[in-house]
Write a protein that holds these residues in place. Structure first.
Motif, PDB file in Angstrom:
ATOM      1  N   ALA A   1       0.814  -1.224   0.000  1.00  0.00           N
ATOM      2  CA  ALA A   1       0.000   0.000   0.000  1.00  0.00           C
ATOM      3  C   ALA A   1       0.843   1.266   0.000  1.00  0.00           C
ATOM      4  O   ALA A   1       0.588   2.209  -0.753  1.00  0.00           O
ATOM      5  CB  ALA A   1      -0.954  -0.010   1.194  1.00  0.00           C
ATOM      6  N   ILE A   2       1.863   1.320   0.859  1.00  0.00           N
ATOM      7  CA  ILE A   2       2.685   2.535   0.960  1.00  0.00           C
ATOM      8  C   ILE A   2       3.491   2.732  -0.311  1.00  0.00           C
ATOM      9  O   ILE A   2       3.604   3.845  -0.823  1.00  0.00           O
ATOM     10  CB  ILE A   2       3.596   2.450   2.196  1.00  0.00           C
ATOM     11  N   GLU A   3       4.050   1.639  -0.827  1.00  0.00           N
ATOM     12  CA  GLU A   3       4.803   1.722  -2.079  1.00  0.00           C
ATOM     13  C   GLU A   3       3.941   2.306  -3.190  1.00  0.00           C
ATOM     14  O   GLU A   3       4.352   3.235  -3.903  1.00  0.00           O
ATOM     15  CB  GLU A   3       5.292   0.331  -2.478  1.00  0.00           C
ATOM     16  N   LYS A   4       2.724   1.769  -3.363  1.00  0.00           N
ATOM     17  CA  LYS A   4       1.846   2.215  -4.438  1.00  0.00           C
ATOM     18  C   LYS A   4       1.419   3.664  -4.243  1.00  0.00           C
ATOM     19  O   LYS A   4       1.254   4.414  -5.207  1.00  0.00           O
ATOM     20  CB  LYS A   4       0.610   1.319  -4.522  1.00  0.00           C
ATOM     21  N   MET A   5       1.245   4.069  -2.999  1.00  0.00           N
ATOM     22  CA  MET A   5       0.742   5.407  -2.716  1.00  0.00           C
ATOM     23  C   MET A   5       1.835   6.472  -2.763  1.00  0.00           C
ATOM     24  O   MET A   5       1.575   7.620  -3.110  1.00  0.00           O
ATOM     25  CB  MET A   5       0.067   5.417  -1.333  1.00  0.00           C
ATOM     26  N   MET A   6       3.089   6.100  -2.427  1.00  0.00           N
ATOM     27  CA  MET A   6       4.104   7.126  -2.199  1.00  0.00           C
ATOM     28  C   MET A   6       5.375   6.995  -3.033  1.00  0.00           C
ATOM     29  O   MET A   6       5.986   8.000  -3.390  1.00  0.00           O
ATOM     30  CB  MET A   6       4.498   7.127  -0.714  1.00  0.00           C
ATOM     31  N   ALA A   7       5.823   5.779  -3.322  1.00  0.00           N
ATOM     32  CA  ALA A   7       7.182   5.582  -3.820  1.00  0.00           C
ATOM     33  C   ALA A   7       7.464   6.294  -5.140  1.00  0.00           C
ATOM     34  O   ALA A   7       8.562   6.815  -5.345  1.00  0.00           O
ATOM     35  CB  ALA A   7       7.485   4.089  -3.945  1.00  0.00           C
ATOM     36  N   ASP A   8       6.523   6.318  -6.049  1.00  0.00           N
ATOM     37  CA  ASP A   8       6.763   6.918  -7.368  1.00  0.00           C
ATOM     38  C   ASP A   8       5.972   8.197  -7.576  1.00  0.00           C
ATOM     39  O   ASP A   8       5.769   8.628  -8.713  1.00  0.00           O
ATOM     40  CB  ASP A   8       6.402   5.905  -8.467  1.00  0.00           C
ATOM     41  N   VAL A   9       5.524   8.806  -6.492  1.00  0.00           N
ATOM     42  CA  VAL A   9       4.676   9.992  -6.585  1.00  0.00           C
ATOM     43  C   VAL A   9       5.497  11.239  -6.261  1.00  0.00           C
ATOM     44  O   VAL A   9       6.140  11.296  -5.208  1.00  0.00           O
ATOM     45  CB  VAL A   9       3.480   9.877  -5.611  1.00  0.00           C
ATOM     46  N   PRO A  10       5.485  12.242  -7.129  1.00  0.00           N
ATOM     47  CA  PRO A  10       6.221  13.479  -6.838  1.00  0.00           C
ATOM     48  C   PRO A  10       5.680  14.140  -5.574  1.00  0.00           C
ATOM     49  O   PRO A  10       4.513  13.964  -5.202  1.00  0.00           O
ATOM     50  CB  PRO A  10       5.951  14.351  -8.069  1.00  0.00           C
ATOM     51  N   GLU A  11       6.531  14.902  -4.921  1.00  0.00           N
ATOM     52  CA  GLU A  11       6.099  15.595  -3.713  1.00  0.00           C
ATOM     53  C   GLU A  11       4.999  16.594  -4.067  1.00  0.00           C
ATOM     54  O   GLU A  11       5.135  17.391  -4.995  1.00  0.00           O
ATOM     55  CB  GLU A  11       7.267  16.318  -3.056  1.00  0.00           C
ATOM     56  N   GLY A  12       3.899  16.520  -3.332  1.00  0.00           N
ATOM     57  CA  GLY A  12       2.767  17.401  -3.596  1.00  0.00           C
ATOM     58  C   GLY A  12       2.498  18.338  -2.442  1.00  0.00           C
ATOM     59  O   GLY A  12       3.253  18.400  -1.469  1.00  0.00           O
ATOM     60  N   GLU A  13       1.405  19.058  -2.538  1.00  0.00           N
ATOM     61  CA  GLU A  13       1.035  19.979  -1.465  1.00  0.00           C
ATOM     62  C   GLU A  13       0.640  19.207  -0.209  1.00  0.00           C
ATOM     63  O   GLU A  13       0.932  19.640   0.905  1.00  0.00           O
ATOM     64  CB  GLU A  13      -0.122  20.875  -1.914  1.00  0.00           C
ATOM     65  N   ARG A  14      -0.020  18.090  -0.394  1.00  0.00           N
ATOM     66  CA  ARG A  14      -0.394  17.274   0.754  1.00  0.00           C
ATOM     67  C   ARG A  14       0.777  16.368   1.137  1.00  0.00           C
ATOM     68  O   ARG A  14       1.350  15.700   0.274  1.00  0.00           O
ATOM     69  CB  ARG A  14      -1.612  16.409   0.428  1.00  0.00           C
ATOM     70  N   PRO A  15       1.159  16.333   2.401  1.00  0.00           N
ATOM     71  CA  PRO A  15       2.290  15.477   2.796  1.00  0.00           C
ATOM     72  C   PRO A  15       1.964  14.007   2.631  1.00  0.00           C
ATOM     73  O   PRO A  15       0.816  13.587   2.765  1.00  0.00           O
ATOM     74  CB  PRO A  15       2.505  15.838   4.266  1.00  0.00           C
ATOM     75  N   GLU A  16       2.999  13.209   2.338  1.00  0.00           N
ATOM     76  CA  GLU A  16       2.785  11.786   2.124  1.00  0.00           C
ATOM     77  C   GLU A  16       2.495  11.042   3.418  1.00  0.00           C
ATOM     78  O   GLU A  16       1.902   9.967   3.409  1.00  0.00           O
ATOM     79  CB  GLU A  16       3.984  11.163   1.411  1.00  0.00           C
ATOM     80  N   SER A  17       2.942  11.578   4.566  1.00  0.00           N
ATOM     81  CA  SER A  17       2.778  10.907   5.852  1.00  0.00           C
ATOM     82  C   SER A  17       2.871  11.938   6.967  1.00  0.00           C
ATOM     83  O   SER A  17       3.259  13.087   6.742  1.00  0.00           O
ATOM     84  CB  SER A  17       3.882   9.859   6.052  1.00  0.00           C
ATOM     85  N   PHE A  18       2.536  11.523   8.189  1.00  0.00           N
ATOM     86  CA  PHE A  18       2.698  12.468   9.290  1.00  0.00           C
ATOM     87  C   PHE A  18       4.174  12.751   9.556  1.00  0.00           C
ATOM     88  O   PHE A  18       4.537  13.830  10.049  1.00  0.00           O
ATOM     89  CB  PHE A  18       1.954  12.017  10.552  1.00  0.00           C
ATOM     90  N   VAL A  19       5.055  11.811   9.211  1.00  0.00           N
ATOM     91  CA  VAL A  19       6.497  12.057   9.335  1.00  0.00           C
ATOM     92  C   VAL A  19       6.902  13.179   8.379  1.00  0.00           C
ATOM     93  O   VAL A  19       7.644  14.106   8.742  1.00  0.00           O
ATOM     94  CB  VAL A  19       7.294  10.774   9.039  1.00  0.00           C
ATOM     95  N   HIS A  20       6.433  13.110   7.169  1.00  0.00           N
ATOM     96  CA  HIS A  20       6.699  14.144   6.158  1.00  0.00           C
ATOM     97  C   HIS A  20       6.195  15.503   6.640  1.00  0.00           C
ATOM     98  O   HIS A  20       6.883  16.529   6.492  1.00  0.00           O
ATOM     99  CB  HIS A  20       6.014  13.726   4.853  1.00  0.00           C
ATOM    100  N   HIS A  21       5.004  15.525   7.217  1.00  0.00           N
ATOM    101  CA  HIS A  21       4.421  16.789   7.672  1.00  0.00           C
ATOM    102  C   HIS A  21       5.244  17.379   8.827  1.00  0.00           C
ATOM    103  O   HIS A  21       5.466  18.598   8.878  1.00  0.00           O
ATOM    104  CB  HIS A  21       2.970  16.577   8.101  1.00  0.00           C
ATOM    105  N   LEU A  22       5.709  16.536   9.720  1.00  0.00           N
ATOM    106  CA  LEU A  22       6.573  17.016  10.789  1.00  0.00           C
ATOM    107  C   LEU A  22       7.887  17.557  10.214  1.00  0.00           C
ATOM    108  O   LEU A  22       8.388  18.604  10.655  1.00  0.00           O
ATOM    109  CB  LEU A  22       6.850  15.894  11.792  1.00  0.00           C
ATOM    110  N   LYS A  23       8.438  16.860   9.247  1.00  0.00           N
ATOM    111  CA  LYS A  23       9.685  17.292   8.613  1.00  0.00           C
ATOM    112  C   LYS A  23       9.510  18.665   7.962  1.00  0.00           C
ATOM    113  O   LYS A  23      10.389  19.538   8.056  1.00  0.00           O
ATOM    114  CB  LYS A  23      10.118  16.247   7.583  1.00  0.00           C
ATOM    115  N   ARG A  24       8.384  18.866   7.304  1.00  0.00           N
ATOM    116  CA  ARG A  24       8.103  20.165   6.684  1.00  0.00           C
ATOM    117  C   ARG A  24       7.972  21.284   7.717  1.00  0.00           C
ATOM    118  O   ARG A  24       8.108  22.465   7.378  1.00  0.00           O
ATOM    119  CB  ARG A  24       6.802  20.079   5.886  1.00  0.00           C
ATOM    120  N   ASN A  25       7.680  20.904   8.937  1.00  0.00           N
ATOM    121  CA  ASN A  25       7.432  21.895   9.980  1.00  0.00           C
ATOM    122  C   ASN A  25       8.530  21.912  11.041  1.00  0.00           C
ATOM    123  O   ASN A  25       8.268  22.175  12.218  1.00  0.00           O
ATOM    124  CB  ASN A  25       6.065  21.647  10.608  1.00  0.00           C
ATOM    125  N   GLY A  26       9.743  21.645  10.603  1.00  0.00           N
ATOM    126  CA  GLY A  26      10.890  21.897  11.458  1.00  0.00           C
ATOM    127  C   GLY A  26      11.434  20.723  12.236  1.00  0.00           C
ATOM    128  O   GLY A  26      12.391  20.883  13.012  1.00  0.00           O
TER     129      GLY A  26
END
Length: 498
Positions: A100-125
């Motif tokens: 599921a994660i591979e299909k949803m995230m691995a080949d998808v360019p970075e978008g406005e919506r974060p791929e995960s809560f880890v990504h969202h935390l990373k974007r916020n410092g």
């Protein structure tokens, strides 16, 4: 008031404001330590098991918030992790698979919506570090069980500042995941292995011991960083094979370990609601094969449960080492601790050895959240919660805004006050062509299949082990609960998603 007195009071007031402002500026956001433990049932002392030895996880629970009835959204590793990382219910069949994660995230360019809560935390410092199994792939790389990770793509390409793993003598992540003490692994042995092992080795003689060492080393580095950190530590055990150093087996007298209290097929169901323990039976040198047409012998069932308990105690000991280091470094007073099991596991319950059902045993897992400075509490079984609730919870605690929709609901009111008037007592899960809904009193399953019955209802007040489907006996209650179940119907089983 004289001009001099006014000026004096003004200086005092300005000094007060500056002092307050300094305190606000100096207050560092919470760090977050997220501990994911694979295939962990709520078999811990703080969940009422007085035989299993889990002092370190119990200590976290005794100082934090224990969610007695926490439910995953999908009872398989990759899909369950996809739901908790995205805060979303599964909405198509791909979301029910380990990929599921591979299909949803691995080949998808970075978008406005974060791929995960880890990504969202990373974007916020936040500085984000993953160790072990956080998503589905071990090194955070997508490759098959018998393939090389060299050149493999990242499973979550925008989430991690660092994704770490020490494969030791096993060579790579999947070899380590299915590894034995001598450095061999299930796939290398062509499945000619046992589903358990008591290794004459130290804690570092199995991969999880190396992950704990790596976490301790990285915490020492993170302690000197200005920005807050998110660390995900993913421990393998007690996932099959049930391997651990022998000293953890020695904690138990096997005769004290109880057999399953619900070893029979539930009444009034079709066998398609269960599963044939295929993952377990891949371990070809096991003394017995499991199946729905028979129970394992008491001797072998108790041996397997002993192995499972030992593996849990091993993970507990490693968690203790990491928690000790957190204290030594002075990080504990500003670090949120989350302990999460990615799903439950049938230890012979309903004749199943494995997950992959939408019964209580496969869906219920531990969730413990310890927030510095907040009182310990226990959220009772009257309020079921879901894995998808962690995303908004962490964002609220970290004071990170979200301007996008999440299916989960923050647990902060429950953590702070022990109640939430705005929360409905419902948790939804999906698998086996079915939706499973848990309320405070019932579990209802609705299957989209040819086999009948397609509706199952279990009364948890009178039948907590789910031994009898009473749907035919309670038609009015079924109709009422079907209305509630519609709230969890994401269209997963519509024709276009088949």
């Amino acid at each position: 008031m004289t001009p001099k007195l006014s000026l004096f009071l003004c200086f005092i007031f300005i000094g007060f404001l500056q002092s307050c402002g300094t305190e606000v500026q100096e207050k560092k956001p919470y760090n977050i330590l997220f501990i994911a433990i694979d295939d962990l049932r709520p078999e811990l002392g703080v969940y009422g098991n007085d035989i299993i030895k889990t002092p370190n996880l119990d200590a976290i629970g005794q100082a934090g918030t224990i969610f007695e009835n926490h439910y995953v959204q999908v009872p398989t590793c990759g899909a369950s992790r996809c739901s908790i990382l995205t805060g979303m219910l599964p909405s198509n069949r791909e979301h029910l698979k380990n990929s599921a994660i591979e299909k949803m995230m691995a080949d998808v360019p970075e978008g406005e919506r974060p791929e995960s809560f880890v990504h969202h935390l990373k974007r916020n410092g936040y500085y984000t570090v993953g160790i072990g199994k956080i998503s589905h792939s071990i090194e955070g790389l997508v490759y098959g069980y018998e393939e090389s990770p060299v050149g493999a793509k990242a499973e979550m390409p925008f989430s991690w500042d660092e994704m770490l793993f020490d494969a030791g003598k096993w060579g790579n992540g999947w070899n380590a995941f299915f590894g034995y003490a001598d450095g061999s692994n299930r796939q290398g042995k062509k499945k000619q292995v046992k589903p358990y092992e008591a290794g004459e080795v130290s804690d570092e003689g199995y991969p999880d011991g190396l992950s704990a060492q790596l976490a301790i080393k990285k915490l020492r580095e993170l302690a000197d960083k200005e920005e807050p950190f998110f660390m995900g530590l993913g421990l393998f055990k007690p996932h099959l094979p049930f391997t651990s150093p022998k000293k953890y087996w020695d904690l138990y007298d096997r005769e004290d370990i109880p057999l399953s209290p619900s070893p029979d097929i539930p009444e009034n169901i079709d066998l398609s609601s269960l599963q044939e323990s295929g993952e377990f039976n891949q371990y070809a040198l096991g003394e017995e094969k499991a199946g729905l047409d028979h129970q394992l012998s008491d001797e072998y069932a108790r041996k397997l449960k002993h192995a499972y308990y030992a593996a849990v105690s091993y993970s507990d000991a490693l968690v203790g080492k990491v928690m000790d280091e957190l204290e030594v470094l002075g990080l504990a007073e500003n670090t949120i601790i989350v302990v999460w099991g990615d799903h439950g596991w049938h230890l012979g319950d309903q004749r199943v050895w494995g997950k992959h059902t939408i019964f209580e045993t496969a869906l219920r897992s531990p969730l413990i959240i310890k927030v510095p400075g907040l009182a310990a509490r226990r959220i009772s079984s009257d309020m079921p919660v879901s894995s998808i609730d962690l995303y908004p919870t962490l964002m609220e605690l970290a004071e990170v805004p979200t301007n996008f929709t999440l299916d989960g609901q923050s647990l902060v009111p429950l953590i702070k006050d022990g109640k939430d008037e705005n929360r409905e007592a419902l948790a939804f899960s999906y698998f086996k062509n079915g939706i499973s809904m848990r309320t405070d009193k019932y579990r209802m399953m609705k299957y989209f299949r040819e086999e009948t019955p397609t509706i199952e209802l279990y009364d948890h007040l009178n039948d907590p082990l789910e031994t009898k489907n009473i749907a035919n006996e309670q038609p009015e209650l079924v109709e009422q609960l079907l209305v509630q179940l519609e709230k969890g119907d994401t269209g997963l089983y519509t024709d276009e998603n088949n």
